[in-house]
Design a protein around this motif. Structure first.
Motif, PDB file in Angstrom:
ATOM      1  N   ARG A 417       0.832  -1.205   0.000  1.00  5.23           N
ATOM      2  CA  ARG A 417       0.000   0.000   0.000  1.00  5.23           C
ATOM      3  C   ARG A 417       0.872   1.263   0.000  1.00  5.23           C
ATOM      4  NH1 ARG A 417      -5.860   1.158   2.463  1.00  5.23           N
ATOM      5  NH2 ARG A 417      -5.761   3.415   2.402  1.00  5.23           N
ATOM      6  N   ASP A 421       0.777   4.044  -2.871  1.00  2.00           N
ATOM      7  CA  ASP A 421       0.475   5.435  -2.554  1.00  2.00           C
ATOM      8  C   ASP A 421       1.544   6.382  -3.098  1.00  2.00           C
ATOM      9  OD1 ASP A 421      -1.888   4.788  -1.387  1.00  2.00           O
ATOM     10  OD2 ASP A 421      -1.188   4.936   0.687  1.00  2.00           O
ATOM     11  N   ASP A 424       1.060   6.481  -6.967  1.00  2.00           N
ATOM     12  CA  ASP A 424      -0.165   7.224  -7.307  1.00  2.00           C
ATOM     13  C   ASP A 424       0.014   8.719  -7.055  1.00  2.00           C
ATOM     14  OD1 ASP A 424      -1.310   4.860  -7.986  1.00  2.00           O
ATOM     15  OD2 ASP A 424      -2.865   4.881  -6.448  1.00  2.00           O
ATOM     16  N   GLN A 442     -12.741  -4.398  -8.881  1.00  2.00           N
ATOM     17  CA  GLN A 442     -13.015  -4.210  -7.455  1.00  2.00           C
ATOM     18  C   GLN A 442     -11.740  -3.882  -6.696  1.00  2.00           C
ATOM     19  OE1 GLN A 442     -13.905  -8.184  -5.422  1.00  2.00           O
ATOM     20  NE2 GLN A 442     -14.334  -8.721  -7.565  1.00  2.00           N
ATOM     21  N   ASN A 444      -9.334  -1.640  -7.427  1.00  2.00           N
ATOM     22  CA  ASN A 444      -8.829  -0.263  -7.460  1.00  2.00           C
ATOM     23  C   ASN A 444      -9.904   0.787  -7.221  1.00  2.00           C
ATOM     24  OD1 ASN A 444      -6.111  -0.889  -7.970  1.00  2.00           O
ATOM     25  ND2 ASN A 444      -6.518  -1.158 -10.159  1.00  2.00           N
ATOM     26  N   VAL A 445     -10.993   0.402  -6.553  1.00  2.00           N
ATOM     27  CA  VAL A 445     -12.087   1.351  -6.306  1.00  2.00           C
ATOM     28  C   VAL A 445     -11.577   2.561  -5.500  1.00  2.00           C
ATOM     29  CG1 VAL A 445     -14.299   1.665  -5.118  1.00  2.00           C
ATOM     30  CG2 VAL A 445     -13.917  -0.370  -6.521  1.00  2.00           C
ATOM     31  N   ARG A 446     -10.805   2.284  -4.468  1.00  2.00           N
ATOM     32  CA  ARG A 446     -10.252   3.363  -3.645  1.00  2.00           C
ATOM     33  C   ARG A 446      -9.343   4.271  -4.485  1.00  2.00           C
ATOM     34  NH1 ARG A 446      -5.413   4.246  -0.793  1.00  2.00           N
ATOM     35  NH2 ARG A 446      -4.532   2.338  -1.652  1.00  2.00           N
ATOM     36  N   ARG A 447      -8.535   3.640  -5.350  1.00  2.00           N
ATOM     37  CA  ARG A 447      -7.596   4.420  -6.156  1.00  2.00           C
ATOM     38  C   ARG A 447      -8.334   5.211  -7.243  1.00  2.00           C
ATOM     39  NH1 ARG A 447      -3.511   0.694  -8.593  1.00  2.00           N
ATOM     40  NH2 ARG A 447      -2.283   2.568  -8.982  1.00  2.00           N
ATOM     41  N   LEU A 449     -11.294   6.591  -6.953  1.00  2.00           N
ATOM     42  CA  LEU A 449     -11.859   7.759  -6.277  1.00  2.00           C
ATOM     43  C   LEU A 449     -10.775   8.814  -6.068  1.00  2.00           C
ATOM     44  CD1 LEU A 449     -14.236   9.145  -4.875  1.00  2.00           C
ATOM     45  CD2 LEU A 449     -13.645   7.919  -2.777  1.00  2.00           C
ATOM     46  N   ALA A 450      -9.604   8.364  -5.618  1.00  2.00           N
ATOM     47  CA  ALA A 450      -8.501   9.308  -5.398  1.00  2.00           C
ATOM     48  C   ALA A 450      -8.049   9.917  -6.727  1.00  2.00           C
ATOM     49  CB  ALA A 450      -7.340   8.602  -4.708  1.00  2.00           C
ATOM     50  N   GLU A 454     -13.939  13.269  -6.468  1.00  2.00           N
ATOM     51  CA  GLU A 454     -15.345  13.067  -6.098  1.00  2.00           C
ATOM     52  C   GLU A 454     -16.299  13.543  -7.185  1.00  2.00           C
ATOM     53  OE1 GLU A 454     -16.553  14.522  -2.303  1.00  2.00           O
ATOM     54  OE2 GLU A 454     -14.865  13.531  -1.301  1.00  2.00           O
ATOM     55  N   PHE A 479     -16.858   1.949  -8.790  1.00  2.00           N
ATOM     56  CA  PHE A 479     -17.140   2.876  -7.685  1.00  2.00           C
ATOM     57  C   PHE A 479     -18.288   2.310  -6.856  1.00  2.00           C
ATOM     58  CE2 PHE A 479     -18.840   4.433 -11.769  1.00  2.00           C
ATOM     59  CZ  PHE A 479     -20.188   4.173 -11.573  1.00  2.00           C
TER      60      PHE A 479
END
Lengths: 487, 487
Positions: A417, A421, A424, A442, A444-447, A449-450, A454, A479
């Motif tokens: 991670r 980070d 990214d 599923q 890279n959903v967090r990535r 969003l970043a 938003e 998402f």
């Protein structure tokens, strides 16, 4: 179906209806589903109510009508070769996986229209070979081409090694056939290159990873087959030099440059140490090596002197230290073998933490420098190969962690991670994207969003709500659902 | 503002707020609005509350926030050179026309990124010339290039004479900046060629004719400049032969073919009869003439023999009756002058009823035959030129009505509608599109519905509802609001 002892009456009724649609030999409900509820790298695991294998678009439409009536979540699946779990259902056991593998026909090929039309389940390699037999060329090429399906390639906007000249999958799509969440069949297969009649709806489904509907067929661009090819490898000291060479070659050779790949010294060293049968065509491994392929549709041998002239000018300007231009197909294959051995080498060397980010070409030197600096500060001792499609802005930053040092699960995950980070962070600070080829799924959903922010995610949610209000299509991919409703 | 005596207090308040945003010299409210509430051909007429000329994206966002708060309809306007009334407000007098002409800066140019970034109000010709000064090439080229703006080109997915090699406007867009109906600024300007992070939202705004938001800036592809050019004209008997020649040339010359234009005998006759200073390079006018341009980025003179070889093979196969290959730039310009005199010739000859439909290349011979047959049956005596971008599937079918015979308004309108219906009918029966370059605007709403079908229009309405729920952006263009609400 006798194995699915946990299904209740309602589920049994649904399974009967699916069976009526696709036939008893094309529905899986027991352990025969196992290969299709996990990904090929065994990183994502789910469960499913059934796996349905429709044989034509009418059956797909009937399945989607059933899904709409009964509220059944649907997970579309092509070759199941993805890297991010986009084709793996969640663990609720409620989803119907729709596999397109039976829909694998070549529907039409037209040299005049420069088009090949196929069903979505057609394997990429079949498509390439069919084009070739007709004297044409379908350029998309990637590692999984022997088993990935064109529908999945479209749903993830696949890249590969020929994007530089021919574009990514989105650029190769002339038309699509799509089944909407309510079962409506959209026939957008006509291969029009010019169209000014409102929104280009098919664009929404390219790269949507099955979250808006099911791609069932596509009309794709084919090109005149290359008849000359010059492959060369150059050695140089900096990424800046590589970019300067790229700009100079392109100013004269134009779109003839079909590949422009880069590897750093660490990457070449890893391949030479950990794989068999590879050779490097220079005495010592340079800080950076370029693998360049130039092709032309005209027959003859006049491309070679053009490439030689262009490289001579680069040499005179001290942009490189050495060069080989291959004199035979066998020599060219040896260079490509070195490049294609990268994954195997990195995996053998340790825990390979790779990235698929991209930045604009003008920021790639910064990307290489900043990621190396920041990763080196955090991981002083681990090998850090860099390699990839320089001509596309798509250099893969890799850290190879020592298996013994990171044997502990939590420690390994934390390290991965931290590496993600850093890469990214640098990527986004340079105006790049966190995925250029592999997609989101599923994993890279967090990535996503970043990376997208938003506002973009909210727009994507609104579009999904407009086309898939029940959120039945591949939920949990790309998402999360909006938490506050969508105004 | 003293001239707008009809505005009530509320309107006055709005005008004050607009003035605060753009400054008193950048709001028009009286007769100075006249040029911007009608189209340049004087076919569409509307009224407006005001014309606002923002100077930067923040001002556009502030105008859209005002629009959202007060429910003001907005009509975006570029160079106002469109043919279908997309930039003309309705006659309610409630709309705010937002003209982008002050936002005309070149923001960045990068040979390495193969990109030029401009504000939306930049005139196309300025963009072309800027690229040229940097040794690069921006291929979009069309009749209005001296006054049309790039934002309008994107909003209509413009075509032009170089689509064959470089694609239409959509293919040339790397990134966009867009202001949404609620005033949100979307910065999608980073020029990424590979991106697999969810929906490609910018695609929605390309070709949307301002119905979803305002395009305020764009990152566009530029290419290596062509350094060799061969122009030739061929004579032949049938469209089938023209298509055969096209397929043969492209199999060897590949993407070097940048233009492949066709004219029938009637078209050449009309140009020679009704325009000054044009000559046809053959003794008698052939049933069909092709104008072909082939370019290469490599310097030198080696392209000519390649073209000669390819044409010799066509001649041996009896695909053409004669050919000229131009030996000088002046000769090439003379051929292009003939082609570019088509509009002037047709307009001088009578009431020119032209079409912008396209069909797949493989159906173009059918298109030419069927339209000629059906139009000839309905209009036995009127000249019927055919001309256009054969290589793009985009042949314009034209009927020239006699001015005296069709002097009566109703009779003329009925004839035009009959001609449109015949051409659209044939086009759609061959899998084509009713507009390939000009767009829909307010003039082709009926034809869009017929061409795309109810299902597509319903999807477009749903997407518009998702992004512009108040229906404030360029309402009445492309399609009507849904009559039954959107579920």
């Amino acid at each position: 179906m006798t194995e699915s002892g946990t299904t209740n009456v309602t589920d049994q009724t649904i399974l009967q209806r699916v069976t009526q649609i696709v036939g008893p030999s094309n529905i899986l409900t027991g352990t025969d589903m196992d290969p299709f509820v996990t990904d090929w790298r065994d990183r994502y695991h789910g469960r499913a109510l059934c796996v349905a294998r429709p044989g034509n678009v009418q059956e797909v439409a009937a399945l989607m009508q059933l899904s709409a009536r009964e509220g059944i979540p649907v997970v579309p699946q092509g070759g199941n070769t993805g890297l991010c779990g986009a084709a793996t259902p969640d663990d609720s056991g409620q989803a119907m996986v729709i596999r397109l593998d039976r829909m694998n026909r070549i529907l039409a090929i037209s040299a005049l229209d420069s088009m090949i039309r196929v069903e979505a389940g057609c394997v990429l390699q079949t498509l390439q070979e069919t084009a070739r037999r007709h004297g044409l060329y379908f350029p998309l090429s990637l590692g999984a081409e022997g088993s990935c399906q064109i529908g999945g390639n479209i749903a993830t906007n696949a890249g590969g090694t020929s994007v530089l000249r021919y574009g990514a999958m989105r650029d190769l799509v002339l038309g699509l056939e799509v089944v909407l969440p309510d079962g409506t069949i959209c026939d957008w297969l006509s291969p029009m290159r010019k169209n000014t009649t409102g929104y280009d709806l098919k664009q929404l489904f390219i790269g949507a990873e099955g979250t808006l509907g099911l791609i069932t067929a596509a009309s794709l661009k084919v090109f005149a087959a290359p008849r000359q090819c010059v492959t060369c490898m150059l050695t140089l000291d900096t990424v800046e030099q590589a970019l300067d060479i790229f700009a100079r070659l392109r100013a004269t050779l134009g779109e003839r440059i079909s590949s422009f790949e880069i590897m750093n010294k660490t990457q070449v060293d890893v391949v030479l140490q950990y794989t068999q049968g590879n050779t490097y065509p220079f005495a010592t491994v340079a800080p950076w090596s370029l693998l360049i392929e130039v092709t032309d549709t005209l027959p003859g041998t006049d491309l070679l002197p053009c490439v030689e002239d262009a490289l001579a000018a680069c040499m005179e300007n001290d942009l490189m230290t050495d060069a080989v231009i291959t004199a035979s197909e066998a020599q060219a294959q040896a260079l490509w073998r070195l490049r294609h051995s990268v994954s195997e080498g990195n995996k053998t060397a340790g825990i390979s933490v790779a990235h698929d980010t991209a930045v604009p070409l003008s920021r790639q030197a910064d990307f290489a420098r900043l990621t190396q600096e920041r990763l080196r500060a955090a991981f002083p001792h681990d090998p850090m190969p860099m390699l990839g499609h320089l001509g596309d802005g798509n250099i893969h930053a890799v850290v190879i962690l020592n298996r013994e040092e990171y044997a502990d699960d939590d420690q390994r995950k934390a390290a991965i991670r931290q590496i993600n980070d850093i890469v990214d962070d640098v990527t986004l600070s340079l105006g790049g994207v966190i995925s250029a080829e592999h997609g989101v799924g599923q994993g890279n959903v967090r990535r996503l969003l970043a990376g997208r922010g938003e506002n973009d995610v909210r727009m994507m949610q609104k579009i999904k709500m407009a086309l898939d209000p029940d959120w039945r299509m591949n939920a949990g991919k790309l998402f999360a659902p909006p938490t506050d409703g969508i105004s």
